[in-house]
Design an enzyme around this catalytic site. Structure first.
Site, PDB file in Angstrom:
ATOM      1  CG  ASN A  32      -0.402   0.102   2.671  1.00  0.00           C
ATOM      2  OD1 ASN A  32       0.887   0.057   2.550  1.00  0.00           O
ATOM      3  ND2 ASN A  32      -0.856   0.095   3.649  1.00  0.00           N
ATOM      4  CG  ASP A  58      -4.354  -2.048   3.709  1.00  0.00           C
ATOM      5  OD1 ASP A  58      -4.406  -2.999   4.356  1.00  0.00           O
ATOM      6  OD2 ASP A  58      -3.896  -0.846   4.120  1.00  0.00           O
ATOM      7  CG  PHE A  80       8.510  -8.873   3.681  1.00  0.00           C
ATOM      8  CD1 PHE A  80       9.476  -9.153   4.359  1.00  0.00           C
ATOM      9  CD2 PHE A  80       8.519  -9.219   2.335  1.00  0.00           C
ATOM     10  CE1 PHE A  80      10.591 -10.047   3.953  1.00  0.00           C
ATOM     11  CE2 PHE A  80       9.502 -10.188   1.955  1.00  0.00           C
ATOM     12  CZ  PHE A  80      10.655 -10.638   2.625  1.00  0.00           C
ATOM     13  CB  SER A 124      10.754  -9.216  15.176  1.00  0.00           C
ATOM     14  OG  SER A 124      11.659  -8.313  15.924  1.00  0.00           O
ATOM     15  CE1 TYR A 148       7.125  -4.568  14.374  1.00  0.00           C
ATOM     16  CE2 TYR A 148       8.863  -4.971  15.964  1.00  0.00           C
ATOM     17  CZ  TYR A 148       8.317  -5.302  14.696  1.00  0.00           C
ATOM     18  OH  TYR A 148       9.151  -5.854  13.839  1.00  0.00           O
ATOM     19  CE  LYS A 152       6.541  -7.989  13.007  1.00  0.00           C
ATOM     20  NZ  LYS A 152       6.133  -8.085  11.628  1.00  0.00           N
ATOM     21  CG  ASN A 178      19.388  -5.497  15.679  1.00  0.00           C
ATOM     22  OD1 ASN A 178      19.027  -6.554  16.168  1.00  0.00           O
ATOM     23  ND2 ASN A 178      19.243  -4.395  15.981  1.00  0.00           N
ATOM     24  NE  ARG A 230      19.611  -4.253  20.608  1.00  0.00           N
ATOM     25  CZ  ARG A 230      19.918  -3.955  21.839  1.00  0.00           C
ATOM     26  NH1 ARG A 230      20.972  -4.522  22.614  1.00  0.00           N
ATOM     27  NH2 ARG A 230      19.129  -3.316  22.669  1.00  0.00           N
TER      28      ARG A 230
HETATM   29  P1  NAD Z   1       9.401  -1.683   5.509  1.00  0.00           P
HETATM   30  O1  NAD Z   1       8.402  -0.587   6.237  1.00  0.00           O
HETATM   31  O2  NAD Z   1      10.340  -1.065   4.860  1.00  0.00           O
HETATM   32  O3  NAD Z   1       8.527  -2.505   4.704  1.00  0.00           O
HETATM   33  C1  NAD Z   1       7.080  -2.975   5.120  1.00  0.00           C
HETATM   34  C2  NAD Z   1       6.312  -2.631   3.600  1.00  0.00           C
HETATM   35  O4  NAD Z   1       4.840  -3.053   3.930  1.00  0.00           O
HETATM   36  C3  NAD Z   1       6.226  -1.257   3.255  1.00  0.00           C
HETATM   37  O5  NAD Z   1       6.499  -1.201   1.801  1.00  0.00           O
HETATM   38  C4  NAD Z   1       4.696  -0.865   3.672  1.00  0.00           C
HETATM   39  O6  NAD Z   1       4.567   0.245   2.484  1.00  0.00           O
HETATM   40  C5  NAD Z   1       3.911  -1.978   3.399  1.00  0.00           C
HETATM   41  N1  NAD Z   1       2.693  -2.182   4.340  1.00  0.00           N
HETATM   42  C6  NAD Z   1       2.559  -1.974   5.438  1.00  0.00           C
HETATM   43  N2  NAD Z   1       1.267  -2.098   5.900  1.00  0.00           N
HETATM   44  C7  NAD Z   1       0.676  -2.516   4.641  1.00  0.00           C
HETATM   45  C8  NAD Z   1      -0.754  -3.069   4.354  1.00  0.00           C
HETATM   46  N3  NAD Z   1      -1.561  -3.049   5.276  1.00  0.00           N
HETATM   47  N4  NAD Z   1      -0.737  -3.377   3.011  1.00  0.00           N
HETATM   48  C9  NAD Z   1      -0.050  -3.690   2.357  1.00  0.00           C
HETATM   49  N5  NAD Z   1       1.384  -3.102   2.148  1.00  0.00           N
HETATM   50  C10 NAD Z   1       1.508  -2.530   3.650  1.00  0.00           C
HETATM   51  O7  NAD Z   1       9.981  -2.669   6.731  1.00  0.00           O
HETATM   52  P2  NAD Z   1      11.047  -3.839   6.657  1.00  0.00           P
HETATM   53  O8  NAD Z   1      12.237  -3.256   7.266  1.00  0.00           O
HETATM   54  O9  NAD Z   1      10.945  -4.257   5.287  1.00  0.00           O
HETATM   55  O10 NAD Z   1      10.361  -4.959   7.530  1.00  0.00           O
HETATM   56  C11 NAD Z   1       9.505  -5.873   6.857  1.00  0.00           C
HETATM   57  C12 NAD Z   1       8.715  -6.816   7.732  1.00  0.00           C
HETATM   58  O11 NAD Z   1       9.843  -7.124   8.761  1.00  0.00           O
HETATM   59  C13 NAD Z   1       7.746  -6.123   9.023  1.00  0.00           C
HETATM   60  O12 NAD Z   1       6.665  -6.988   8.971  1.00  0.00           O
HETATM   61  C14 NAD Z   1       8.728  -5.677  10.083  1.00  0.00           C
HETATM   62  O13 NAD Z   1       7.727  -5.620  11.339  1.00  0.00           O
HETATM   63  C15 NAD Z   1       9.566  -7.130  10.046  1.00  0.00           C
HETATM   64  N6  NAD Z   1      10.888  -6.899  10.984  1.00  0.00           N
HETATM   65  C16 NAD Z   1      11.775  -5.801  10.417  1.00  0.00           C
HETATM   66  C17 NAD Z   1      12.867  -5.606  10.973  1.00  0.00           C
HETATM   67  C18 NAD Z   1      13.909  -4.379  10.706  1.00  0.00           C
HETATM   68  O14 NAD Z   1      14.479  -4.198  11.471  1.00  0.00           O
HETATM   69  N7  NAD Z   1      13.702  -3.743   9.595  1.00  0.00           N
HETATM   70  C19 NAD Z   1      13.298  -6.540  12.189  1.00  0.00           C
HETATM   71  C20 NAD Z   1      12.323  -7.308  12.590  1.00  0.00           C
HETATM   72  C21 NAD Z   1      11.122  -7.560  11.890  1.00  0.00           C
HETATM   73  C1  UD1 Z   2      14.787  -1.975  17.689  1.00  0.00           C
HETATM   74  C2  UD1 Z   2      13.530  -2.367  18.499  1.00  0.00           C
HETATM   75  C3  UD1 Z   2      13.088  -3.584  17.755  1.00  0.00           C
HETATM   76  C4  UD1 Z   2      13.039  -3.955  16.305  1.00  0.00           C
HETATM   77  C5  UD1 Z   2      14.424  -3.607  15.777  1.00  0.00           C
HETATM   78  C6  UD1 Z   2      14.585  -3.436  14.374  1.00  0.00           C
HETATM   79  C7  UD1 Z   2      13.537  -1.049  20.302  1.00  0.00           C
HETATM   80  C8  UD1 Z   2      13.379  -1.147  21.948  1.00  0.00           C
HETATM   81  N1  UD1 Z   2      13.652  -2.295  19.726  1.00  0.00           N
HETATM   82  O1  UD1 Z   2      15.668  -3.020  18.188  1.00  0.00           O
HETATM   83  O2  UD1 Z   2      11.828  -3.932  18.553  1.00  0.00           O
HETATM   84  O3  UD1 Z   2      12.725  -5.289  16.170  1.00  0.00           O
HETATM   85  O4  UD1 Z   2      14.532  -2.124  16.211  1.00  0.00           O
HETATM   86  O5  UD1 Z   2      13.544  -2.467  13.809  1.00  0.00           O
HETATM   87  O6  UD1 Z   2      13.272   0.097  19.675  1.00  0.00           O
HETATM   88  N2  UD1 Z   2      21.090   2.846  19.677  1.00  0.00           N
HETATM   89  C9  UD1 Z   2      21.921   4.076  20.190  1.00  0.00           C
HETATM   90  N3  UD1 Z   2      21.571   5.282  19.443  1.00  0.00           N
HETATM   91  C10 UD1 Z   2      20.611   5.374  18.488  1.00  0.00           C
HETATM   92  C11 UD1 Z   2      19.836   4.132  18.129  1.00  0.00           C
HETATM   93  C12 UD1 Z   2      20.283   2.804  18.731  1.00  0.00           C
HETATM   94  O7  UD1 Z   2      22.797   3.879  20.979  1.00  0.00           O
HETATM   95  O8  UD1 Z   2      20.466   6.495  18.171  1.00  0.00           O
HETATM   96  C13 UD1 Z   2      21.535   1.533  20.230  1.00  0.00           C
HETATM   97  C14 UD1 Z   2      20.461   0.951  21.019  1.00  0.00           C
HETATM   98  O9  UD1 Z   2      20.573   1.090  22.381  1.00  0.00           O
HETATM   99  C15 UD1 Z   2      20.888  -0.478  20.705  1.00  0.00           C
HETATM  100  C16 UD1 Z   2      21.496  -0.621  19.412  1.00  0.00           C
HETATM  101  O10 UD1 Z   2      21.806   0.832  19.285  1.00  0.00           O
HETATM  102  O11 UD1 Z   2      21.676  -0.909  21.710  1.00  0.00           O
HETATM  103  C17 UD1 Z   2      20.589  -1.182  18.412  1.00  0.00           C
HETATM  104  O12 UD1 Z   2      19.338  -0.387  18.244  1.00  0.00           O
HETATM  105  P1  UD1 Z   2      18.363  -0.239  17.081  1.00  0.00           P
HETATM  106  O13 UD1 Z   2      18.871  -0.240  16.050  1.00  0.00           O
HETATM  107  O14 UD1 Z   2      17.241   0.656  17.612  1.00  0.00           O
HETATM  108  O15 UD1 Z   2      17.621  -1.910  17.475  1.00  0.00           O
HETATM  109  P2  UD1 Z   2      17.091  -2.587  18.532  1.00  0.00           P
HETATM  110  O16 UD1 Z   2      17.060  -1.739  19.873  1.00  0.00           O
HETATM  111  O17 UD1 Z   2      17.892  -4.032  18.628  1.00  0.00           O
END
Ligand code: NAD
Ligand code: UD1
Length: 336
Positions: A32, A58, A80, A124, A148, A152, A178, A230
């Site tokens: 979306n 969506d 995703f 996640s 959030y 999950k 991460n 991490r």
């Molecule tokens: P992202 O936001 O870049 O991608 C998600 C995509 O889903 C986007 O393009 C958004 O437009 C689309 N979207 C959201 N809601 C929608 C809906 N209702 N219908 C259709 N499309 C929709 O995020 P990402 O980093 O690529 O993450 C992908 C998945 O992985 C997510 O579910 C996220 O929670 C999970 N995840 C991400 C991370 C991370 O650090 N990036 C970590 C753990 C889990």
């Molecule tokens: C965060 C989310 C987690 C999510 C993940 C990926 C929180 C509490 N957790 O994880 O749920 O799945 O992102 O999207 O938000 N840090 C700094 N300065 C900054 C940013 C981060 O010091 O400006 C540190 C954090 O304290 C941590 C590490 O960097 O120790 C990584 O942080 P971040 O990238 O936000 O990921 P997570 O905390 O692991």
């Protein structure tokens, strides 16, 4: 196989779609565009050297989903689509439950109706909660500290129940650690809107001069240098993990959770120094108090993914930083 990728134009989805095209699959995306741009479709096609189908829509729109399943014989879904900001989920919980949980239920209902029973889901490492007992193993107890994370965990439970009721389903729950970095071409990567919450995009903006300095959240954890540790994983390795998971759901029914991480933890200071080396820039930082909800150390046990998915991450932290920096630099050239 013909794969429906929900959220396929997002950060992880776009890199996975390139790998799917490279592996010879046909790809249909529904997104979306709430957190991505339509231009990504053409970039995926350039990198994957193949065209695909894009539906703007969506996943909560059942008619749109049914239209897709009617027009395409979908063999499996990689799911995703969802909202992913922890902070935002605290202030907008209903949007998060609706989008992530309700969206997934609508998707699963349509899949069941069309007898498509193979799904790879983006979970996640957040489902391990405040547990600090690293490395995390897939059968560790789960808990959450924010909406959030709760979405999950709930979706994992819904999928467990779905399987109990219908054992033809094949479900892989992928618990990402991460994900960072970008495609080595610099054409696609992570572009968060506004000021980033996550470490790597923030560091990249400081290195490129867009932001003044990084706040390091706490240096009093029980870690190598006191800063948070991490398990950073290159987005290319993570994308490969989805191909392995797809092969797994293709081969048998069942439901399994898998960690997608490297198994190695790096501290915030180690990441800053690796990025400085990769970019040849100074990353200015100051230490501030801990961020609420953070844990000291979070990294994966990778044994189960190695044994069952036959997948493991290969790329190291310097490569992750180089590719992330290359993407930032490439974006600057394009936007000039
Ligand atoms: P992202 O936001 O870049 O991608 C998600 C995509 O889903 C986007 O393009 C958004 O437009 C689309 N979207 C959201 N809601 C929608 C809906 N209702 N219908 C259709 N499309 C929709 O995020 P990402 O980093 O690529 O993450 C992908 C998945 O992985 C997510 O579910 C996220 O929670 C999970 N995840 C991400 C991370 C991370 O650090 N990036 C970590 C753990 C889990
Ligand atoms: C965060 C989310 C987690 C999510 C993940 C990926 C929180 C509490 N957790 O994880 O749920 O799945 O992102 O999207 O938000 N840090 C700094 N300065 C900054 C940013 C981060 O010091 O400006 C540190 C954090 O304290 C941590 C590490 O960097 O120790 C990584 O942080 P971040 O990238 O936000 O990921 P997570 O905390 O692991």
């Amino acid at each position: 196989m013909k794969i429906l990728v929900t959220g396929g134009t997002g950060f992880i989805g776009s890199h996975t779609c390139v790998k799917l095209l490279e592996a010879g699959h046909q790809v249909v995306i529904i997104d979306n565009l709430i957190n991505s741009k339509k231009e990504i479709v053409a970039k995926i096609e350039i990198l994957g050297k193949k065209s695909m189908e894009f539906y703007e829509g969506d996943i909560r729109d059942v008619n749109r989903l049914e239209e897709i399943f009617t027009h395409h014989n979908i063999d499996a879904v990689i799911h995703f689509a969802g909202l992913k900001s922890v902070g935002e989920s605290v202030s907008m919980p209903l949007e998060y439950y609706d989008n992530n949980v309700n969206g997934t239920i609508q998707l699963l209902k349509v899949m069941k109706k069309f007898k498509c029973k193979k799904i790879v889901f983006s979970s996640s490492a957040t489902v391990y909660g405040m547990n600090d007992n690293v490395p995390f193993e897939e059968d560790d107890p789960l808990s959450t500290t924010n909406p959030y994370g709760a979405t999950k965990k709930m979706i994992e439970e819904i999928m467990q129940d779905l399987y109990v009721g219908d054992q033809d389903f094949a479900i892989a729950l992928l618990r990402y650690f991460n994900p960072i970095g970008a495609h080595p071409s610099g054409l696609i990567g992570e572009s968060p809107n506004g000021i980033p919450n996550n470490l790597l995009p923030y560091i990249a903006k400081v290195a490129s001069g867009e932001l003044e300095e990084l706040s390091v959240f706490g240096d009093d954890y029980d870690t190598i240098d006191g800063t948070g540790v991490r398990d950073y994983i290159h987005i290319q390795d993570l994308a490969e993990g989805h191909i392995a998971a797809l092969n797994y759901v293709q081969a048998q029914s069942g439901i399994e959770a898998f960690n997608l991480g490297t198994g190695e933890g790096y501290s915030v200071l180690q990441v800053i120094h690796a990025f400085e080396k990769a970019s040849d820039q100074i990353v200015k930082y100051k230490v501030v108090p801990r961020r609420s909800g953070d844990i000291g150390s979070c990294y994966a046990s990778t044994q189960k993914s190695k044994n069952i998915l036959h997948w493991e991450a290969k790329l190291d932290l310097p490569t992750m930083c180089l590719d992330a920096w290359n993407y930032v630099q490439n974006g600057k050239k394009v936007n000039k």
